[in-house]
Scaffold this active site. Structure first.
Site, PDB file in Angstrom:
ATOM      1  N   ASN A   7      38.730  39.927  38.744  1.00 18.62           N
ATOM      2  CA  ASN A   7      38.170  40.067  40.081  1.00 18.62           C
ATOM      3  C   ASN A   7      37.284  41.829  40.080  1.00 18.62           C
ATOM      4  OD1 ASN A   7      36.425  40.460  42.201  1.00 18.62           O
ATOM      5  ND2 ASN A   7      38.612  39.650  43.590  1.00 18.62           N
ATOM      6  N   ARG A  78      34.968  36.162  38.023  1.00 23.48           N
ATOM      7  CA  ARG A  78      34.575  36.681  39.437  1.00 23.48           C
ATOM      8  C   ARG A  78      32.774  37.223  39.621  1.00 23.48           C
ATOM      9  NH1 ARG A  78      35.148  39.595  44.993  1.00 23.48           N
ATOM     10  NH2 ARG A  78      33.810  38.921  46.053  1.00 23.48           N
ATOM     11  N   HIS A 166      31.976  35.170  49.501  1.00 28.16           N
ATOM     12  CA  HIS A 166      32.888  34.495  50.747  1.00 28.16           C
ATOM     13  C   HIS A 166      33.390  33.673  50.183  1.00 28.16           C
ATOM     14  CE1 HIS A 166      33.908  38.190  52.918  1.00 28.16           C
ATOM     15  NE2 HIS A 166      34.814  38.633  51.416  1.00 28.16           N
ATOM     16  N   ASN A 197      38.295  43.246  54.301  1.00 25.20           N
ATOM     17  CA  ASN A 197      37.868  43.904  54.070  1.00 25.20           C
ATOM     18  C   ASN A 197      36.742  43.939  54.210  1.00 25.20           C
ATOM     19  OD1 ASN A 197      39.697  46.159  54.475  1.00 25.20           O
ATOM     20  ND2 ASN A 197      39.667  45.901  52.090  1.00 25.20           N
ATOM     21  N   GLY A 198      36.150  42.956  53.607  1.00 25.57           N
ATOM     22  CA  GLY A 198      34.622  42.458  54.180  1.00 25.57           C
ATOM     23  C   GLY A 198      34.885  41.268  54.972  1.00 25.57           C
ATOM     24  N   ARG A 227      31.616  48.322  57.144  1.00 20.92           N
ATOM     25  CA  ARG A 227      30.165  47.465  57.559  1.00 20.92           C
ATOM     26  C   ARG A 227      30.129  47.239  58.663  1.00 20.92           C
ATOM     27  NH1 ARG A 227      30.402  43.138  52.829  1.00 20.92           N
ATOM     28  NH2 ARG A 227      32.974  43.966  51.318  1.00 20.92           N
ATOM     29  N   ARG A 270      45.599  47.232  60.604  1.00 27.30           N
ATOM     30  CA  ARG A 270      46.575  47.457  60.948  1.00 27.30           C
ATOM     31  C   ARG A 270      46.444  48.842  61.710  1.00 27.30           C
ATOM     32  NH1 ARG A 270      49.027  46.202  55.242  1.00 27.30           N
ATOM     33  NH2 ARG A 270      46.915  47.794  54.561  1.00 27.30           N
ATOM     34  N   ASN A 320      47.048  37.484  58.672  1.00 25.63           N
ATOM     35  CA  ASN A 320      48.956  38.286  59.360  1.00 25.63           C
ATOM     36  C   ASN A 320      48.444  39.276  60.947  1.00 25.63           C
ATOM     37  OD1 ASN A 320      49.817  38.376  56.863  1.00 25.63           O
ATOM     38  ND2 ASN A 320      47.806  39.706  56.702  1.00 25.63           N
ATOM     39  N   GLU A 373      41.761  33.081  45.876  1.00 25.26           N
ATOM     40  CA  GLU A 373      39.982  33.018  45.011  1.00 25.26           C
ATOM     41  C   GLU A 373      40.488  32.994  43.975  1.00 25.26           C
ATOM     42  OE1 GLU A 373      39.079  36.234  47.149  1.00 25.26           O
ATOM     43  OE2 GLU A 373      36.753  35.676  47.792  1.00 25.26           O
TER      44      GLU A 373
END
Ligand code: AMP
Length: 589
Positions: A7, A78, A166, A197-198, A227, A270, A320, A373
């Site tokens: 990836n 990927r 995704h 993150n995405g 984003r 976080r 998480n 993935e």
């Protein structure tokens, strides 16, 4: 089979080695910069001298050899964007490379690094099969209403449409959720919520993606690390006029300077959660907005699917952050979704577990699971390589006119108590027949006369019409596989002795009935999606993409399409279809 999965991104390379479903090596080279990068191999972190993607890939054979894993059988890659034609993984060859390169304008930030990684891997392992798996493939089952932007025709002709991303993650977690619930995926309406993150949400209806929050690009939808997610497109003209920003500056800011980073000063959830807890109002707004947007999408998808059986959380935040899951789920009691706070607090996600965290009595299951993935890419690669090459073989094509399947109660309501339908003629499938009787259908806009009734009787009424018929009735019949009738519209059935209002109105998804022997000869399995080329009369003819294969004993091999499809292909009498070779591997165009 040992499969190496890559990836690649512009600033990082992640890779994994799989033996079957077992991951035997996990590695990443991250934050490429002058003079080196960060490295993590099986949890051991350090610094490495590789300053770019090419150097990092070149180091992988050494990493494998040091750990005694030099022998590998295949390489999976990927890809972010496969465009409209890659409905599944593709065995990489020159044609496939050209087709992927042609999609690069759709994913200028992602596909180039992935292509570079693939070229380098092909030079390192020239004799191994290499396979591309696309983030967009899973969503190519989305109906046109979910993929179309209401913009000028010329824009749409230039390729403007919604794709969704995704897909590998959503597909994996939807399967994993069904497994955890012990129910067939084809019975479930799931919203998969990938928060990393995405971030994106996906409506997985009876096993197929029907909508997802990312659109033509991975910018649309949820709030993300950097984003923006949804923004009124009218804002861009305003920004240009007020701030003098040009399109590329606006685009760059929407990708890299927006989302949590813009709202709270950090793209890392976080940090944002810590700041919010210490009273930072910006961070508090960011968290509220993040959760609100996700909740809106879950509600929208429950409505779009006509119900909701499970929500699955995945991605770094979804896996998480107990407080983010809680915020998103709070207030969804009206949908029958309630969390159990104890189960939500610290679900055990080790070894790809998928625990359920809903409260007792919650109608909707809530599941948390780590996305995998790379594992999914390895699986898809194995399935593709294990698939025998289909033999060219003619498949008879049958055109289904509008018809109904009735229950015993429906026959009584329409024709009178105790009435028995008259078997007028047998159909090609053994045991099936068309009745001498006809009925009418009536919707808010119009009426269809002399609709055929097919036997034998069924446990549920099913009404199959074409898309054109559904407009004539004034109803929105969804494209469904036979038997998948939950949430379908009601229509009035009119018989000589009475009327019946019943749900079950569908446009039947085209499909091929086949038996195990013919399926084996064609290299097909139950549930496969194939492309079939049908020669119509005159200059017409069509390749029918995404045709479902249904294997069951005793049926005669036959492809079923409806009258709209037959007209489009110019089919009048009997016609035959041929499987398009390597349907999962090549674009059809
Ligand atoms: P991913 O892209 O899937 O690796 O997810 C990255 C995101 O997950 C970042 O925003 C992280 O801050 C977030 N994340 C990871 N661990 C936690 C955690 N324990 N609590 C909240 N967010 C987390």
């Amino acid at each position: 089979m040992r499969v190496l999965v890559f990836n690649a991104g512009s600033s990082s390379l992640k890779f994994g080695l799989f033996d079957g479903d077992r991951q035997i090596l996990k590695g990443s080279f991250d934050r490429f910069r002058e003079g080196g990068c960060d490295v993590a191999i099986d949890g051991h972190r350090g610094r490495a001298p590789h300053g770019d993607l090419a150097a990092a890939i070149a180091a992988v054979p050494g990493v494998l050899a040091e750990r005694g894993h030099a022998a590998i059988d295949a390489v999976g890659h990927r890809f972010a964007h496969g465009g409209p034609d890659f409905t599944g993984p593709a065995l990489i060859d020159e044609t496939v490379i050209a087709a992927i390169e042609a999609q690069t304008p759709l994913a200028p930030l992602h596909n180039p690094a992935m292509l570079q990684a693939m070229h380098l891997a092909r030079s390192l392992w020239p004799d191994l099969p290499q396979v591309a798996v696309f983030d967009t493939s899973f969503h190519l089952t989305n109906p046109a209403r979910a993929t179309t932007y209401a913009v000028p025709a010329a824009w749409r002709a230039a390729g403007l449409r919604r794709y969704g991303f995704h897909g590998t993650s959503h597909k994996y977690v939807a399967h994993r959720a069904a497994e955890a619930l012990g129910r067939p995926l084809t019975d479930l309406r799931i919203v998969s919520v990938h928060l990393g993150n995405g971030a994106s949400a996906c409506a997985v209806q009876f096993g197929a993606s029907m909508d997802s929050s990312m659109g033509m690009t991975p910018l649309e939808g949820l709030v993300m690390g950097t984003r923006s997610g949804d923004v009124d497109p009218g804002a861009f003209g305003f920004l240009h006029r007020q701030l003098g920003l040009d399109i590329s500056a606006i685009e760059a800011a929407l990708y890299a300077e927006s989302g949590l980073k813009a709202l709270a000063g950090s793209s890392d959830m976080r940090d944002v959660e810590d700041r919010a807890a210490s009273g930072d109002a910006d961070a508090q707004l960011a968290i509220n907005l993040y959760a609100y947007r996700a909740r809106k999408y879950i509600g929208a998808y429950a409505a779009a699917m006509g119900g909701l059986d499970a929500v699955v959380f995945t991605g770094g935040i979804g896996e998480n952050s107990a407080s983010m899951r809680r915020r998103i789920c709070d207030g969804m009691g009206f949908l029958g979704l309630m969390l159990d706070d104890d189960l939500n607090r610290a679900p055990d996600l080790t070894d790809l577990k998928a625990p359920q965290i809903q409260a007792q009595g919650s109608r909707v299951a809530v599941i948390v699971t780590e996305t995998a993935e790379q594992l999914m890419i390895a699986r898809e690669l194995r399935e593709l390589l294990a698939r025998p090459r289909p033999l060219p073989r003619a498949i008879p094509v049958a055109v289904s006119g509008r018809h109904v399947h009735l229950t015993a109660d429906a026959v009584a309501a329409l024709f009178g108590p105790g009435y028995r339908l008259t078997e007028a003629a047998p159909l090609r499938q053994p045991g099936n027949w068309v009745a001498a009787e006809r009925i009418a259908l009536e919707g808010p806009k119009g009426r269809l006369e002399r609709v055929a009734i097919l036997g034998p009787l069924r446990p549920r009424v099913q009404i199959e019409v074409s898309r054109t018929d559904s407009f004539a009735l004034g109803l929105d019949a969804p494209v469904r596989d036979s038997g998948q009738l939950d949430g379908t519209p009601r229509v009035r059935l009119i018989g000589p002795a009475g009327v019946l209002d019943s749900d079950g109105l569908i446009v039947a998804a085209r499909h091929i009935h086949t038996n195990p022997a013919d399926a084996a000869a064609m290299g097909l399995a139950d549930g496969d999606m194939v492309d079939v080329e049908v020669q119509g009369g005159g200059s017409r003819g069509l390749v029918f993409g995404r045709t479902l294969v249904r294997v069951s004993p005793q049926v005669v091999t036959e492809m079923h399409i409806d009258t709209d499809e037959a007209n489009a292909a110019g089919i009048a009498g009997g016609a035959e279809g041929a499987l398009v070779q390597d349907v999962h591997a090549r674009p059809v165009a």
